[in-house]
Design an enzyme around this catalytic site. Structure first.
Site, PDB file in Angstrom:
ATOM      1  N   PHE A  27       0.813  -1.223   0.000  1.00  0.00           N
ATOM      2  CA  PHE A  27       0.000   0.000   0.000  1.00  0.00           C
ATOM      3  C   PHE A  27       0.840   1.262   0.000  1.00  0.00           C
ATOM      4  O   PHE A  27       0.374   2.321  -0.401  1.00  0.00           O
ATOM      5  CB  PHE A  27      -0.941   0.009   1.222  1.00  0.00           C
ATOM      6  CG  PHE A  27      -0.282   0.462   2.497  1.00  0.00           C
ATOM      7  CD1 PHE A  27      -0.124   1.820   2.770  1.00  0.00           C
ATOM      8  CD2 PHE A  27       0.207  -0.440   3.436  1.00  0.00           C
ATOM      9  CE1 PHE A  27       0.498   2.246   3.932  1.00  0.00           C
ATOM     10  CE2 PHE A  27       0.829  -0.018   4.602  1.00  0.00           C
ATOM     11  CZ  PHE A  27       0.969   1.334   4.846  1.00  0.00           C
ATOM     12  N   LYS A  72      -1.204  -7.246  -9.210  1.00  0.00           N
ATOM     13  CA  LYS A  72      -2.171  -7.283  -8.104  1.00  0.00           C
ATOM     14  C   LYS A  72      -1.733  -6.196  -7.123  1.00  0.00           C
ATOM     15  O   LYS A  72      -0.835  -6.398  -6.299  1.00  0.00           O
ATOM     16  CB  LYS A  72      -2.139  -8.661  -7.447  1.00  0.00           C
ATOM     17  CG  LYS A  72      -3.404  -9.086  -6.725  1.00  0.00           C
ATOM     18  CD  LYS A  72      -3.840  -8.213  -5.578  1.00  0.00           C
ATOM     19  CE  LYS A  72      -3.006  -8.349  -4.335  1.00  0.00           C
ATOM     20  NZ  LYS A  72      -3.341  -7.299  -3.321  1.00  0.00           N
ATOM     21  N   GLU A 123      -4.995  -3.725  -1.977  1.00  0.00           N
ATOM     22  CA  GLU A 123      -6.432  -3.452  -1.943  1.00  0.00           C
ATOM     23  C   GLU A 123      -6.744  -2.184  -1.140  1.00  0.00           C
ATOM     24  O   GLU A 123      -7.858  -1.683  -1.166  1.00  0.00           O
ATOM     25  CB  GLU A 123      -7.188  -4.659  -1.374  1.00  0.00           C
ATOM     26  CG  GLU A 123      -6.895  -5.007   0.086  1.00  0.00           C
ATOM     27  CD  GLU A 123      -5.621  -5.861   0.281  1.00  0.00           C
ATOM     28  OE1 GLU A 123      -4.655  -5.702  -0.501  1.00  0.00           O
ATOM     29  OE2 GLU A 123      -5.600  -6.660   1.233  1.00  0.00           O
ATOM     30  N   SER A 132       5.375  -6.973   3.432  1.00  0.00           N
ATOM     31  CA  SER A 132       5.971  -7.286   4.733  1.00  0.00           C
ATOM     32  C   SER A 132       6.771  -8.587   4.645  1.00  0.00           C
ATOM     33  O   SER A 132       6.524  -9.424   3.773  1.00  0.00           O
ATOM     34  CB  SER A 132       4.872  -7.406   5.784  1.00  0.00           C
ATOM     35  OG  SER A 132       3.946  -8.382   5.376  1.00  0.00           O
ATOM     36  N   CYS A 177       9.489   1.898   3.347  1.00  0.00           N
ATOM     37  CA  CYS A 177      10.411   0.812   3.685  1.00  0.00           C
ATOM     38  C   CYS A 177      11.822   1.350   3.852  1.00  0.00           C
ATOM     39  O   CYS A 177      12.685   0.670   4.401  1.00  0.00           O
ATOM     40  CB  CYS A 177      10.399  -0.250   2.604  1.00  0.00           C
ATOM     41  SG  CYS A 177      11.022   0.362   1.049  1.00  0.00           S
ATOM     42  N   GLU A 228       9.064  -3.854  13.177  1.00  0.00           N
ATOM     43  CA  GLU A 228       8.881  -2.825  12.152  1.00  0.00           C
ATOM     44  C   GLU A 228       7.549  -2.148  12.471  1.00  0.00           C
ATOM     45  O   GLU A 228       6.477  -2.729  12.267  1.00  0.00           O
ATOM     46  CB  GLU A 228       8.818  -3.445  10.748  1.00  0.00           C
ATOM     47  CG  GLU A 228       8.678  -2.367   9.682  1.00  0.00           C
ATOM     48  CD  GLU A 228       8.456  -2.901   8.271  1.00  0.00           C
ATOM     49  OE1 GLU A 228       7.836  -3.965   8.110  1.00  0.00           O
ATOM     50  OE2 GLU A 228       8.900  -2.216   7.326  1.00  0.00           O
TER      51      GLU A 228
HETATM   52  P1  NAD Z   1       1.551  -6.569   3.115  1.00  0.00           P
HETATM   53  O1  NAD Z   1       2.577  -7.623   3.221  1.00  0.00           O
HETATM   54  O2  NAD Z   1       0.429  -6.568   4.091  1.00  0.00           O
HETATM   55  O3  NAD Z   1       0.868  -6.613   1.651  1.00  0.00           O
HETATM   56  C1  NAD Z   1       1.631  -6.640   0.482  1.00  0.00           C
HETATM   57  C2  NAD Z   1       0.822  -7.327  -0.612  1.00  0.00           C
HETATM   58  O4  NAD Z   1       0.566  -8.677  -0.216  1.00  0.00           O
HETATM   59  C3  NAD Z   1      -0.532  -6.684  -0.864  1.00  0.00           C
HETATM   60  O5  NAD Z   1      -0.791  -6.670  -2.238  1.00  0.00           O
HETATM   61  C4  NAD Z   1      -1.503  -7.604  -0.119  1.00  0.00           C
HETATM   62  O6  NAD Z   1      -2.783  -7.645  -0.699  1.00  0.00           O
HETATM   63  C5  NAD Z   1      -0.825  -8.954  -0.237  1.00  0.00           C
HETATM   64  N1  NAD Z   1      -1.128  -9.839   0.887  1.00  0.00           N
HETATM   65  C6  NAD Z   1      -1.505  -9.474   2.137  1.00  0.00           C
HETATM   66  N2  NAD Z   1      -1.687 -10.559   2.908  1.00  0.00           N
HETATM   67  C7  NAD Z   1      -1.420 -11.631   2.139  1.00  0.00           C
HETATM   68  C8  NAD Z   1      -1.420 -13.047   2.376  1.00  0.00           C
HETATM   69  N3  NAD Z   1      -1.734 -13.552   3.564  1.00  0.00           N
HETATM   70  N4  NAD Z   1      -1.087 -13.857   1.356  1.00  0.00           N
HETATM   71  C9  NAD Z   1      -0.749 -13.372   0.158  1.00  0.00           C
HETATM   72  N5  NAD Z   1      -0.725 -12.032  -0.126  1.00  0.00           N
HETATM   73  C10 NAD Z   1      -1.062 -11.177   0.858  1.00  0.00           C
HETATM   74  O7  NAD Z   1       2.328  -5.174   3.130  1.00  0.00           O
HETATM   75  P2  NAD Z   1       1.713  -3.712   3.175  1.00  0.00           P
HETATM   76  O8  NAD Z   1       1.163  -3.468   4.547  1.00  0.00           O
HETATM   77  O9  NAD Z   1       0.838  -3.460   2.007  1.00  0.00           O
HETATM   78  O10 NAD Z   1       3.031  -2.831   2.942  1.00  0.00           O
HETATM   79  C11 NAD Z   1       3.914  -2.500   3.981  1.00  0.00           C
HETATM   80  C12 NAD Z   1       5.069  -3.463   4.070  1.00  0.00           C
HETATM   81  O11 NAD Z   1       5.751  -3.522   2.820  1.00  0.00           O
HETATM   82  C13 NAD Z   1       6.116  -3.046   5.082  1.00  0.00           C
HETATM   83  O12 NAD Z   1       6.572  -4.199   5.756  1.00  0.00           O
HETATM   84  C14 NAD Z   1       7.227  -2.443   4.235  1.00  0.00           C
HETATM   85  O13 NAD Z   1       8.504  -2.476   4.807  1.00  0.00           O
HETATM   86  C15 NAD Z   1       7.151  -3.332   3.043  1.00  0.00           C
HETATM   87  N6  NAD Z   1       7.756  -2.679   1.878  1.00  0.00           N
HETATM   88  C16 NAD Z   1       8.989  -3.122   1.492  1.00  0.00           C
HETATM   89  C17 NAD Z   1       9.607  -2.522   0.430  1.00  0.00           C
HETATM   90  C18 NAD Z   1      10.963  -2.983  -0.013  1.00  0.00           C
HETATM   91  O14 NAD Z   1      11.410  -2.536  -1.045  1.00  0.00           O
HETATM   92  N7  NAD Z   1      11.641  -3.869   0.707  1.00  0.00           N
HETATM   93  C19 NAD Z   1       8.989  -1.478  -0.274  1.00  0.00           C
HETATM   94  C20 NAD Z   1       7.732  -1.065   0.135  1.00  0.00           C
HETATM   95  C21 NAD Z   1       7.124  -1.682   1.224  1.00  0.00           C
END
Ligand code: NAD
Length: 503
Positions: A156, A180, A183, A233, A288, A388
């Site tokens: 997000f 994808k 959401e 994450s 991040c 985090e």
């Molecule tokens: P998230 O892991 O909750 O979601 C990421 C994606 O995974 C979304 O599209 C979500 O719909 C999907 N998802 C969620 N739960 C899932 C599941 N159980 N199974 C499969 N897919 C699932 O992350 P977020 O809250 O959207 O974003 C924040 C996180 O992203 C933080 O941890 C941040 O550090 C990380 N991030 C990392 C980088 C990087 O380059 N390393 C860059 C941006 C964000």
């Protein structure tokens, strides 16, 4: 949740060059975080919806993968021009769904556009190599070819930039895409897909399926999806890496972070304080590459904390459409979770120097607010340090020496970004060598590499072999084929079952 009966719009998928409702009855609310209201609902795609998107992408690949480099570049350049001309539209959409202030949304878009510009150089990037006369009358050459239908799953916090890390390179290299997006803020993905179609991209080359775990699992399991580029994450990144590779796909899965900024006694403390505030509270800490821990060598810690606190007093938290410095958090649940760490901080004996729960907001009362927060003397056993938090909470940990600071940073599970602030070139050089982190800043707090280098961390911040964009992005979205060819002298030397040797 069932489909809304209210008058709010429902955001469709984008498949085969047009909006697509699909067969799922599940939706999720999309908020305007600064107002605290639901602005629309987004469809949560089913396995069948993902199947429809992959089918469209597979059909388009037959032609797009075989389209000349020149014709693909024409579309890329048109996309770049349209994007540049209309980037303000996207910034407004982004702020209304994510909450980050407009200037920050503009910055995110500018960094994403850099990757489009990098991808405009694809003819050069996918040139192969040629060895003439490798053996007598035999030439050997390597080609870079696309890999097919590629899947992208994005978080997000950068709803435009993170998809842009991947799809321009994938598409310019001849692949077709199913994205994808998160959401929580899904509209920027649809805006970019529609714009690409307007730029002349053939239908089916770029598809967007909204959804949650069901859609991600469907992408992971679909046999026609060649690769997954995931950002989110760490637990989900690990899950995606394990399941994607088990299904035989290429996977690059970028995970979470806890980024430290090491401050040596000789640093310019005004520059450090400015940098800590900018990198700690920009985008409400939902980056991040945010700095979440300032590691200060004891002798300057009190002075530095005072300078940071003074600067925080000048920040305006509020609706990103007004002239504020910092916006709301993404949802009420996330705000409450982040605020919960402030109780933990007090219970763990930290100094709560600035409490963001007391913030005066320039915005609607119901917005998902938490002001900039500064926590000093954080013990490294506290979850304030180990988790985090992903919000506007800046921790200060005090150490007695450079060596203790580096040891602390290297002991952490993440390895995304870090920075050192010093005027000692030797110390900085030693740090860049010794620190076990994928992206390092020297007097630069958020060292996000430019588009022609690659972005990615170490350890629990990246699963897989390839970083995002830059040269590693091109490698990820292409596969090399080596050709050994002989044209002259059709005579052969008779049967010889030995391993071929060159002469
Ligand atoms: P998230 O892991 O909750 O979601 C990421 C994606 O995974 C979304 O599209 C979500 O719909 C999907 N998802 C969620 N739960 C899932 C599941 N159980 N199974 C499969 N897919 C699932 O992350 P977020 O809250 O959207 O974003 C924040 C996180 O992203 C933080 O941890 C941040 O550090 C990380 N991030 C990392 C980088 C990087 O380059 N390393 C860059 C941006 C964000």
């Amino acid at each position: 949740m069932n489909l809304s009966t209210t008058d709010l719009p429902t955001l469709d998928h984008w498949i085969g060059g047009a909006t697509y409702a699909g067969d799922s009855t599940r939706t999720a609310p999309v908020h305007d975080p600064a107002l605290g209201t639901v602005s629309k609902h987004v469809r949560l795609g089913s396995t069948a919806d993902v199947g429809a998107a992959v089918a469209a992408a597979s059909a388009a690949y037959v032609t797009w993968g075989d389209t000349s480099i020149a014709a693909r570049q024409t579309v890329m350049f048109r996309f770049r021009e349209l994007f540049d001309a209309r980037r303000d539209e996207l910034a407004e959409i982004l702020t209304s769904e994510h909450g980050k202030v407009l200037s920050d949304a503009a910055g995110e878009i500018a960094r994403g556009l850099e990757v489009v510009e990098f991808a405009c150089g694809m003819p050069h990037l996918i040139k192969g190599s040629y060895s003439e006369n490798a053996s007598t009358g035999v030439d050997v050459y390597s080609l870079k070819q696309p890999i097919g239908v590629v899947g992208i799953v994005s978080p997000f916090n950068f709803p435009a930039m993170v998809p842009l890390w991947f799809f321009p390179i994938a598409i310019a290299a001849g692949n077709t895409v199913v994205l994808k997006p998160s959401e929580k803020d899904p509209s920027p993905a649809i805006w970019m897909a529609a714009l690409f179609t307007e730029a002349g991209l053939p239908d089916g080359v770029f598809n967007v399926v909204h959804g949650d775990k069901e859609a991600v699992d469907a992408l992971l399991e679909h046999p026609e999806v060649a690769s997954i580029s995931f950002v989110g994450s760490t637990p989900i990144a690990r899950y995606v890496y394990e399941n994607g590779t088990r299904a035989g796909k290429r996977v690059q899965a970028l995970g979470g972070a806890k980024n430290h900024m090491l401050v040596l006694p000789d640093a310019d403390l005004d520059l450090v304080a400015d940098s800590a505030v900018n990198a700690g509270f920009g985008s409400a800490g939902e980056r991040c590459m945010a700095v979440s821990v300032v590691v200060a060598v004891d002798t300057i810690a009190d002075e530095l904390v005072a300078k940071i606190r003074d600067r925080m007093g000048k920040l305006v938290t509020g609706d990103g459409r007004r002239s504020c410095d910092m916006g709301p958090l993404i949802t009420a649940e996330h705000r409450d979770k982040v605020a919960g760490y402030l109780d933990v901080a007090v219970a763990d004996g930290c100094d709560l120097v600035v409490d963001g729960r007391d913030v005066d907001v320039d915005g609607a009362a119901e917005g998902f607010w938490l002001g900039p927060t500064l926590v000093d003397k954080v013990p490294t056993t506290s979850t304030v340090y180990t988790d985090e938090i992903f919000g506007p909470v800046l921790s200060v940990v005090r150490v007695s020496s450079y060596a203790d600071g580096v040891a602390l940073i290297n002991a952490g599970p993440y390895g995304n970004g870090t920075a050192i602030f010093t005027n000692d070139g030797g110390a900085a050089r030693r740090f860049q060598r010794e620190v076990e982190i994928g992206m390092v800043g020297i007097n630069v707090p958020i060292p996000v590499p430019v588009a022609y280098h690659s972005f990615g961390g170490w350890k629990a911040s990246l699963f897989g072999d390839a970083k995002a964009y830059g040269p590693q992005g091109v490698e990820f979205f292409t596969r090399e084929k080596a050709v050994t060819s002989r044209w002259l002298d059709p005579s052969h030397g008779g049967l010889n079952l030995g391993f071929p040797q060159n002469s």
